[in-house]
Design an enzyme around this catalytic site. Structure first.
Site, PDB file in Angstrom:
ATOM      1  N   SER A 132      66.353  19.938  10.849  1.00 31.23           N
ATOM      2  CA  SER A 132      66.014  18.515  10.765  1.00 31.23           C
ATOM      3  C   SER A 132      67.181  17.681  10.230  1.00 31.23           C
ATOM      4  CB  SER A 132      64.822  18.306   9.828  1.00 31.23           C
ATOM      5  OG  SER A 132      63.726  19.060  10.259  1.00 31.23           O
ATOM      6  N   GLU A 247      57.647  29.859  13.356  1.00 30.32           N
ATOM      7  CA  GLU A 247      57.388  29.072  12.139  1.00 30.32           C
ATOM      8  C   GLU A 247      55.936  28.611  12.105  1.00 30.32           C
ATOM      9  OE1 GLU A 247      59.691  25.453  11.836  1.00 30.32           O
ATOM     10  OE2 GLU A 247      59.206  25.225   9.718  1.00 30.32           O
TER      11      GLU A 247
HETATM   12  C1  LIG Z   1      57.817  20.723   2.851  1.00 23.59           C
HETATM   13  C2  LIG Z   1      58.706  20.572   4.033  1.00 23.59           C
HETATM   14  C3  LIG Z   1      59.648  21.525   4.260  1.00 23.59           C
HETATM   15  C4  LIG Z   1      60.505  21.393   5.348  1.00 23.59           C
HETATM   16  N1  LIG Z   1      61.472  22.338   5.508  1.00 23.59           N
HETATM   17  C5  LIG Z   1      62.354  22.192   6.500  1.00 23.59           C
HETATM   18  C6  LIG Z   1      63.436  23.104   6.609  1.00 23.59           C
HETATM   19  O1  LIG Z   1      63.582  24.034   5.820  1.00 23.59           O
HETATM   20  N2  LIG Z   1      64.329  22.923   7.590  1.00 23.59           N
HETATM   21  C7  LIG Z   1      64.211  21.906   8.497  1.00 23.59           C
HETATM   22  O2  LIG Z   1      65.052  21.828   9.380  1.00 23.59           O
HETATM   23  N3  LIG Z   1      63.211  20.994   8.407  1.00 23.59           N
HETATM   24  C8  LIG Z   1      62.289  21.131   7.425  1.00 23.59           C
HETATM   25  N4  LIG Z   1      61.261  20.212   7.302  1.00 23.59           N
HETATM   26  C9  LIG Z   1      61.257  19.057   8.185  1.00 23.59           C
HETATM   27  C10 LIG Z   1      60.069  18.949   9.114  1.00 23.59           C
HETATM   28  O3  LIG Z   1      60.221  19.793  10.210  1.00 23.59           O
HETATM   29  C11 LIG Z   1      59.987  17.459   9.510  1.00 23.59           C
HETATM   30  O4  LIG Z   1      59.561  16.749   8.369  1.00 23.59           O
HETATM   31  C12 LIG Z   1      59.016  17.207  10.621  1.00 23.59           C
HETATM   32  O5  LIG Z   1      59.467  17.770  11.818  1.00 23.59           O
HETATM   33  C13 LIG Z   1      58.791  15.700  10.817  1.00 23.59           C
HETATM   34  O6  LIG Z   1      59.984  15.025  10.957  1.00 23.59           O
HETATM   35  P1  LIG Z   1      60.290  13.699  10.112  1.00 23.59           P
HETATM   36  O7  LIG Z   1      59.985  13.994   8.687  1.00 23.59           O
HETATM   37  O8  LIG Z   1      61.653  13.243  10.462  1.00 23.59           O
HETATM   38  O9  LIG Z   1      59.217  12.643  10.593  1.00 23.59           O
HETATM   39  P2  LIG Z   1      59.276  11.757  11.920  1.00 23.59           P
HETATM   40  O10 LIG Z   1      59.599  12.621  13.079  1.00 23.59           O
HETATM   41  O11 LIG Z   1      60.169  10.595  11.675  1.00 23.59           O
HETATM   42  O12 LIG Z   1      57.771  11.289  12.037  1.00 23.59           O
HETATM   43  C14 LIG Z   1      57.271  10.167  11.307  1.00 23.59           C
HETATM   44  C15 LIG Z   1      55.807   9.984  11.686  1.00 23.59           C
HETATM   45  O13 LIG Z   1      55.703   9.697  13.102  1.00 23.59           O
HETATM   46  C16 LIG Z   1      54.806  10.618  13.720  1.00 23.59           C
HETATM   47  N5  LIG Z   1      55.294  10.955  15.062  1.00 23.59           N
HETATM   48  C17 LIG Z   1      56.564  11.264  15.407  1.00 23.59           C
HETATM   49  N6  LIG Z   1      56.650  11.536  16.722  1.00 23.59           N
HETATM   50  C18 LIG Z   1      55.385  11.419  17.209  1.00 23.59           C
HETATM   51  C19 LIG Z   1      54.818  11.596  18.510  1.00 23.59           C
HETATM   52  N7  LIG Z   1      55.573  11.937  19.563  1.00 23.59           N
HETATM   53  N8  LIG Z   1      53.485  11.385  18.643  1.00 23.59           N
HETATM   54  C20 LIG Z   1      52.692  11.032  17.575  1.00 23.59           C
HETATM   55  N9  LIG Z   1      53.200  10.837  16.325  1.00 23.59           N
HETATM   56  C21 LIG Z   1      54.517  11.042  16.151  1.00 23.59           C
HETATM   57  C22 LIG Z   1      54.844  11.858  12.842  1.00 23.59           C
HETATM   58  O14 LIG Z   1      53.658  12.625  12.988  1.00 23.59           O
HETATM   59  C23 LIG Z   1      54.974  11.245  11.455  1.00 23.59           C
HETATM   60  O15 LIG Z   1      53.698  10.863  10.969  1.00 23.59           O
HETATM   61  C24 LIG Z   1      60.391  20.300   6.237  1.00 23.59           C
HETATM   62  C25 LIG Z   1      59.417  19.339   5.986  1.00 23.59           C
HETATM   63  C26 LIG Z   1      58.586  19.460   4.901  1.00 23.59           C
HETATM   64  C27 LIG Z   1      57.555  18.403   4.660  1.00 23.59           C
END
Ligand SMILES: Cc1cc2nc3c(=O)[nH]c(=O)nc-3n(C[C@H](O)[C@H](O)[C@H](O)COP(=O)(O)OP(=O)(O)OC[C@H]3O[C@@H](n4cnc5c(N)ncnc54)[C@H](O)[C@@H]3O)c2cc1C
Length: 398
Positions: A132, A247
């Protein structure tokens, strides 16, 4: 569907349970596991993984050639169910054993497999996942970290975020863009990274729970040998699908982590069990836990018949996240005002309450899981997309 264990499975369960009873303490009936200092957790995970390995319980379903036990997915699931009854620390190996390992088994070179897989099972190395980025979470394929070839090496520059346990990691799985001139899914390459390489700056991020579970990771001219590419250059999206599927299965598969026995014991001990709305909420929690257990049986049945599971494979993670969120809300109701305390019995439940956001986001958000269920389980049309055929360099990004 067969629900109970076969005679062989029952024997395996009894053997696993007896061994666990000798080497781990029973899990407390109330939810108390919380670490003020995550390094204690990581140390306990390393010790437990080493214990599993030394007694022949590490990598139950991994082939023997990779250092595993050569057992079946069912045996692995049974062991995880039994292990969940004990205070065994495993989280720090989620990326290594739950994600990087299956990916290397499917796509790694013989050298990568030989060097890294047995070491994962021995608990030698903690791994983190550098996928991410600030502008690429749900839309992971938009990622902007660049890798440029320089002879036998790649030079990587960019920023990652949300990197769980990155501050303790020895190795990482990394996605970087190697070709900006092709559409976003095609120009990505999957790398293995030694986290001690020069140019890596790991900055912990403190969360609402008070601990710094994840990090920002800045990569500046980090050099990676070409031999650390997994799969083919430019084919990293396909390789990453193995990691992401593993995962989701790992998070949703929780080995019975959805049990509400502790919550019911709490309500019995403080008298909340006599309150009618609380009894109804506990009944709903129990029903959700039972549903998850039966979904898990369906997964196990598919594996034991050597076929791919159906919709339950996609449902588990979302169902588990929703169950967690609703159950910790009930726990707060059971605790009443004492749920606001940060010590004693309330501390563990309070931490679980605040952690619900992590479960609902990590490994793909609830909304994204719903999209996956719609498209892959129900066969609904794909989400409209305007950027699948546009070169990544021409996309509008924040
Ligand atoms: C505790 C934790 C541990 C993590 N660990 C890792 C890790 O070790 N390595 C790593 O690489 N990542 C990690 N992540 C990242 C995780 O994979 C991302 O948080 C997740 O993929 C969401 O991305 P974002 O936070 O950028 O949210 P965004 O993608 O910006 O989403 C924001 C909001 O929009 C909604 N949304 C986005 N796209 C759509 C769609 N197409 N349709 C409907 N709704 C949508 C989402 O559901 C969310 O509510 C971790 C996250 C958490 C919370």
């Amino acid at each position: 569907m067969h629900i109970g264990d076969s005679p062989e499975e029952a024997e395996f369960r009894a053997t696993a349970n007896a061994w666990l009873g000798q080497h781990a303490s029973p899990r407390p009936s109330t939810q108390t596991s919380h670490y003020d200092d995550l390094s204690d957790h990581v140390r306990e995970c390393r010790e437990w993984q080493r214990t599993l390995h030394d007694h022949g319980w590490a990598g139950i379903a991994w082939p023997k050639v990779f250092g595993g036990c050569g057992g079946s997915p069912i045996e692995s699931a049974i062991f995880n169910e039994e292990q969940a009854r004990f205070a065994a620390a495993t989280g720090a190996f989620a990326v290594a054993i739950g994600m990087a390992g299956p990916t290397l088994m499917a796509h790694g070179t013989t050298e990568q497999q030989r060097e890294l897989l047995p070491a994962m099972l021995r608990g030698d190395h903690v791994w983190c996942q550098l996928f991410s980025e600030p502008g690429a979470g749900s839309d992971l394929a938009s990622l902007a970290t660049r890798a440029v070839r320089d002879g036998d090496e790649w030079v990587v520059t960019g920023q990652k975020v949300w990197t769980s346990l990155g501050q303790f990691a020895d190795h990482a799985i990394l996605l970087a863009r190697t070709d900006p001139d092709v559409p976003k899914h095609r120009g990505i390459t999957y790398f293995l990274l030694d986290m001690r390489s020069p140019g890596i700056d790991v900055r912990p991020l403190r969360q609402i729970t008070g601990t710094a579970h994840f990090n920002e990771v800045f990569l500046t001219d980090v050099r990676i040998p070409h031999s650390n590419v997994v799969g083919e250059v430019g084919n990293g999206w396909k390789v990453a699908q193995t990691t992401l599927t593993s995962e989701r299965a790992f998070i949703g598969g929780g080995g019975g982590a959805w049990s509400v026995d502790g919550l019911i014991a709490l309500a019995q001990s403080n008298g909340a069990i006599h309150d009618l709305p609380t009894r109804q909420a506990l009944m709903r929690a129990h029903s959700r836990a039972a549903t998850l257990t039966y979904l898990g049986y369906r997964l196990r049945t598919a594996f034991s018949h050597k076929r791919m599971p159906g919709a339950e494979m996609f449902i588990m993670k979302l169902a588990y996240a929703r169950h967690w969120a609703a159950t910790v809300d009930t726990a707060m109701a059971v605790l009443g005002a004492s749920g606001m305390l940060t010590d004693g019995e309330a501390k563990g439940w309070g931490q679980y309450h605040l952690s619900q956001f992590a479960i609902r986001l990590g490994g793909g958000t609830d909304e994204v899981q719903a999209n996956i269920i719609g498209e892959q389980a129900l066969g609904l049309p794909r989400e409209p997309s305007i950027d699948r055929d546009t070169p990544w360099k021409d996309l509008v990004r924040s």
